[in-house]
Write an enzyme that holds these catalytic residues in place. Sequence first.
Site: not given
Length: 579
Positions: A40, A77, A338
């Site tokens: 993140d 993710c 990601d």
Amino acid sequence: MKIKKIMWALFVPAMLSACSTTDAQKRAESPNILVIVADDLGFSDTQPFGGEIPTPNINSLAEDGAVLSNFYTGPTCSVTRSMLLTGNDNHQAGLGTMSVYTQPEQKGKVGYEGYLNSHVMTIPEVLKEKGYASFVTGKWHLGANESSNPKARGFDRSFTLMPGGAAHLDDSRLLPGKYRSFYFEDGKETKLPADFKFSSDFYTDKFLSYLKNDRKKGQPFFGYLAFTAPHWPLQAPDEYLEKYRGHYQDGYEPVRRQRLARMIEKGIMPAGTEPNNPLVGVFDGWDKLTPQQKQEQTKAMQIYAAMIDNLDHNIGRVIQYLKDTGELDNTLILFMSDNGAEASTPESLGTTEDKNGIREWVDAEHDNSLENMGRKGSYVTLGPQWAQVASTPLPYFKSLLAEGGIHVPAIVRYPSKIKAGQIERDTIHVIDFMPTVLELTGTQRPASYKGTQLLPLEGRSMMPLFAGQKLPDRSLGWEFNTRRALYQGDWAALHQTPPYGTGSWELYNHRTDPAHRNNLAARYPQQTQALAAEWDRYARRVGVVEAPVRYRYGQMSCFYSQCIQSEALKKLTEQAANK
């Protein structure tokens, strides 16, 4: 006879020694592969991408390698990680959506297993035939059953957080009241050690121990260091929190402006780029916040910066080890995030719902006092305003198929093949990593594995780009919970329902309008229709199973904190309708 025996006795060891020397030389010539994933991390958070947070080790990777200024992932993710490790689209690999969002129409369908399926092969599974040792520490989020845990998917050693996140200072669960955090070591459930202090430090310790102790001399390795920072809940060691005391007190706009100016100066964004901030008019500006709100927002960003600072420190530890062992220049290193920055608020994550659908923040188990924010027992998130700053100059953030959700920072270093200090502007997708590894290691991915026919790879090697070659244009598609995107050449088409979009296909010229500020769908209807038709072909090829979106937790069930801010949600919806 004795002479023959003596000669034979001398010949056999010499022959064996020659063979072993040859094997060792082959191993030494094989490049190591290291992928470092931040969780993140926003597009503009690190120094090579205009950030003010000191990241000298990430910066050194950029100076010695190539900045990938147009690198794309999935919007969340596990979606990204499935593509990173396989070179296939997430709908092919088993993560057609995140498992918690799977709809009734998708359950039991191929590509929606909720874990890595048997129709794809992971990088460590492929490299095993080449004699590689493979290690992973950190976040897995790709399944915990006997066929999908790291050990089952080719890793020799592993210590992984299995679900999507956890606290960083202890083993507290990710969400209050549900979603238990648990860990696997080498395929078996385990617990964090008693001396556990902080996630990024621990995962790096484990990773370095594997490199030092769990491979033969000269054996090449595939390493996957999957940090959980700076994923919420935001927490950091005290010495890093103290380092940022007094920072970010002037609010969002100065940081946004300064980051964009540095991005333009570095060549990450073209001159004249303006930020696309869809939250203008939706949330109160900094000057409208109360003194208490300003303090809380300032502290949240301080913690976030502290986590990124610590992340960089640990990346530096791995780089130093490779320097000390003489392996650094024979290691392909990919650093990436990601997906975009996370914009959830505690209210939209840790909630209960009564019979009237009213959601309330459950805060009984946390101490979110100003002094304890970022420490053990606190539960802090970055929130939409700072997440939009982290995405500068791109619109939106994680979970959305807008630029801020899927366009991420990435750097690749490999001195013998990649010229130092360059900026690669061609569009590269995370599915391209597997084919790149195959080319670099001279490895063939088989047509079938363990009795199952494999799907063809979707990605292509990025290495020709670094040799100055121009690769032909291609189409890149995305789908996530009914959201759609299709990129082709200079064009980007996007379809998201309000409040995140217009509910129709939007069209942007990615080259002239990198922040996607100007919707050109009405001006170029034929181009819009062509990309929409190309998306349909993509969806059929990868096996998208469309389903109406029903209740989902957290950021997907409402607009982050908007489930308790209906007026802001209304404003955003109106803006989308007028776009």
